[in-house]
Design a protein around this motif. Structure first.
Motif, PDB file in Angstrom:
ATOM      1  N   VAL A   1      28.890  59.621 -25.017  1.00 45.72           N
ATOM      2  CA  VAL A   1      28.706  58.544 -25.990  1.00 45.72           C
ATOM      3  C   VAL A   1      30.066  58.002 -26.420  1.00 45.72           C
ATOM      4  O   VAL A   1      30.886  58.732 -26.990  1.00 45.72           O
ATOM      5  N   LYS A   2      30.299  56.714 -26.131  1.00 40.96           N
ATOM      6  CA  LYS A   2      31.562  56.053 -26.470  1.00 40.96           C
ATOM      7  C   LYS A   2      31.260  54.656 -27.003  1.00 40.96           C
ATOM      8  O   LYS A   2      30.292  54.014 -26.583  1.00 40.96           O
ATOM      9  N   GLU A   3      32.088  54.180 -27.904  1.00 39.71           N
ATOM     10  CA  GLU A   3      31.814  52.915 -28.571  1.00 39.71           C
ATOM     11  C   GLU A   3      31.865  51.715 -27.633  1.00 39.71           C
ATOM     12  O   GLU A   3      31.312  50.653 -27.954  1.00 39.71           O
ATOM     13  N   LYS A   4      32.486  51.836 -26.493  1.00 40.78           N
ATOM     14  CA  LYS A   4      32.622  50.691 -25.588  1.00 40.78           C
ATOM     15  C   LYS A   4      31.278  50.162 -25.104  1.00 40.78           C
ATOM     16  O   LYS A   4      31.193  49.018 -24.636  1.00 40.78           O
ATOM     17  N   VAL A   5      30.203  50.946 -25.229  1.00 40.20           N
ATOM     18  CA  VAL A   5      28.898  50.490 -24.760  1.00 40.20           C
ATOM     19  C   VAL A   5      28.460  49.226 -25.486  1.00 40.20           C
ATOM     20  O   VAL A   5      27.724  48.393 -24.938  1.00 40.20           O
ATOM     21  N   GLU A   6      28.927  49.047 -26.709  1.00 33.97           N
ATOM     22  CA  GLU A   6      28.526  47.876 -27.487  1.00 33.97           C
ATOM     23  C   GLU A   6      28.991  46.580 -26.817  1.00 33.97           C
ATOM     24  O   GLU A   6      28.321  45.546 -26.908  1.00 33.97           O
ATOM     25  N   ARG A   7      30.115  46.628 -26.128  1.00 38.53           N
ATOM     26  CA  ARG A   7      30.670  45.428 -25.495  1.00 38.53           C
ATOM     27  C   ARG A   7      29.861  44.972 -24.290  1.00 38.53           C
ATOM     28  O   ARG A   7      29.927  43.797 -23.905  1.00 38.53           O
ATOM     29  N   ILE A   8      29.118  45.900 -23.680  1.00 41.25           N
ATOM     30  CA  ILE A   8      28.365  45.535 -22.475  1.00 41.25           C
ATOM     31  C   ILE A   8      26.856  45.568 -22.706  1.00 41.25           C
ATOM     32  O   ILE A   8      26.091  45.384 -21.760  1.00 41.25           O
ATOM     33  N   ALA A   9      26.437  45.760 -23.941  1.00 41.20           N
ATOM     34  CA  ALA A   9      25.005  45.900 -24.231  1.00 41.20           C
ATOM     35  C   ALA A   9      24.205  44.694 -23.744  1.00 41.20           C
ATOM     36  O   ALA A   9      23.076  44.839 -23.248  1.00 41.20           O
ATOM     37  N   HIS A  10      24.775  43.501 -23.864  1.00 43.84           N
ATOM     38  CA  HIS A  10      24.055  42.287 -23.465  1.00 43.84           C
ATOM     39  C   HIS A  10      23.800  42.231 -21.964  1.00 43.84           C
ATOM     40  O   HIS A  10      22.954  41.451 -21.505  1.00 43.84           O
ATOM     41  N   LYS A  11      24.497  43.069 -21.200  1.00 45.66           N
ATOM     42  CA  LYS A  11      24.322  43.059 -19.753  1.00 45.66           C
ATOM     43  C   LYS A  11      23.104  43.874 -19.303  1.00 45.66           C
ATOM     44  O   LYS A  11      22.626  43.693 -18.175  1.00 45.66           O
ATOM     45  N   PHE A  12      22.634  44.794 -20.158  1.00 43.43           N
ATOM     46  CA  PHE A  12      21.476  45.604 -19.757  1.00 43.43           C
ATOM     47  C   PHE A  12      20.338  45.601 -20.771  1.00 43.43           C
ATOM     48  O   PHE A  12      19.304  46.211 -20.548  1.00 43.43           O
ATOM     49  N   MET A  13      20.516  44.854 -21.881  1.00 48.98           N
ATOM     50  CA  MET A  13      19.491  44.799 -22.939  1.00 48.98           C
ATOM     51  C   MET A  13      19.069  43.358 -23.176  1.00 48.98           C
ATOM     52  O   MET A  13      19.907  42.464 -23.345  1.00 48.98           O
ATOM     53  N   ARG A  14      17.761  43.135 -23.216  1.00 48.02           N
ATOM     54  CA  ARG A  14      17.247  41.824 -23.609  1.00 48.02           C
ATOM     55  C   ARG A  14      17.445  41.623 -25.115  1.00 48.02           C
ATOM     56  O   ARG A  14      17.652  42.580 -25.859  1.00 48.02           O
ATOM     57  N   LYS A  15      17.358  40.366 -25.558  1.00 47.97           N
ATOM     58  CA  LYS A  15      17.509  40.073 -26.979  1.00 47.97           C
ATOM     59  C   LYS A  15      16.478  40.829 -27.806  1.00 47.97           C
ATOM     60  O   LYS A  15      16.791  41.366 -28.870  1.00 47.97           O
ATOM     61  N   GLN A  16      15.226  40.902 -27.312  1.00 47.22           N
ATOM     62  CA  GLN A  16      14.183  41.612 -28.055  1.00 47.22           C
ATOM     63  C   GLN A  16      14.521  43.087 -28.230  1.00 47.22           C
ATOM     64  O   GLN A  16      14.148  43.702 -29.234  1.00 47.22           O
ATOM     65  N   GLU A  17      15.218  43.649 -27.246  1.00 46.82           N
ATOM     66  CA  GLU A  17      15.616  45.054 -27.330  1.00 46.82           C
ATOM     67  C   GLU A  17      16.793  45.226 -28.281  1.00 46.82           C
ATOM     68  O   GLU A  17      16.828  46.165 -29.080  1.00 46.82           O
ATOM     69  N   LEU A  18      17.754  44.328 -28.199  1.00 50.61           N
ATOM     70  CA  LEU A  18      18.895  44.390 -29.116  1.00 50.61           C
ATOM     71  C   LEU A  18      18.442  44.242 -30.564  1.00 50.61           C
ATOM     72  O   LEU A  18      19.041  44.829 -31.473  1.00 50.61           O
TER      73      LEU A  18
END
Length: 217
Positions: free
Chosen positions: A115-132
């Motif tokens: 678990v590292k904070e950098k995942v937040e920067r790429i979240a839009h690449k694997f999560m739909r808006k409804q999921e975010l």
């Protein structure tokens, strides 16, 4: 290091973690490899990928409790399978841990991530808006890793290429509690599969795991 953590899912299925503390030489000495596998190891060099490859195989050998040669291959989609043992398998690794999931009856998928904070920067690449939208601010990083691990586990269990985490693997809202079950849907062309995927936080890592019989096509 021996097995660091082991969890049984049902009578035929379990997963385990191996903390990588050995040298490559120590891991290599615990394996039986054919010439092709030895060539793979040599091509990996001496980086972390080398240790990850060796440690997943050492962990698999420990879980199967066998002295026999384990013929482990990968299919055209990169999914590992066993030729001479009656188990479905899935591998994962992240930094200091390797993970293996096995089952006698079901296709399986597992993923482990530090678990590292950098995942937040790429979240839009694997999560739909409804999921975010259902990710909480309180546990944002942990929940994003849950979503990644769950989608990765589904991807590995399904075992086919050309599946998009963003477009084809869809998650339903959940409340993060350190462990639990998330409903996931695989939707691609005429494929419609529903999965119930387990997740669990282990120290500074997140794990997602799934077995194939937990879906309705």
């Amino acid at each position: 290091m021996a097995i660091a953590y082991r969890q049984r899912i049902d009578d035929d299925t379990e997963f385990a973690l191996w903390k990588i503390e050995e040298s490559a030489g120590d891991l290599y000495a615990q394996l039986q490899l054919n010439d092709d596998e030895k060539a793979v190891v040599e091509n990996l060099g001496t980086n972390k990928r080398h240790l990850h490859w060796l440690s997943t195989r050492v962990l698999l050998r420990a879980m199967l409790s066998t002295d026999e040669y384990i013929d482990c291959k990968v299919d055209a989609h990169g999914k590992p399978y066993l030729v001479n043992h009656p188990y479905y398998i899935s591998f994962s690794h992240s930094f200091d841990y390797a993970a293996v999931m096995i089952s006698r009856r079901h296709q399986v998928g597992i993923d482990i991530e530090l678990v590292k904070e950098k995942v937040e920067r790429i979240a839009h690449k694997f999560m739909r808006k409804q999921e975010l939208d259902f990710i909480s601010q309180k546990c944002k990083i942990e929940e994003l890793y849950v979503c990644w691990c769950v989608k990765e586990a589904v991807y590995k269990c399904y075992g086919q290429k050309e599946v998009s985490f963003l477009d084809n693997i869809l998650l339903e809202p959940f409340s993060f509690e350190g462990h639990g079950i998330i409903n996931a849907k695989l939707r691609k062309d005429d494929i419609a599969i529903d999965y119930a995927v387990g997740y669990q936080q282990y120290q500074d890592y997140m794990i997602g795991y799934v077995i194939q019989d937990r879906y309705e096509a």
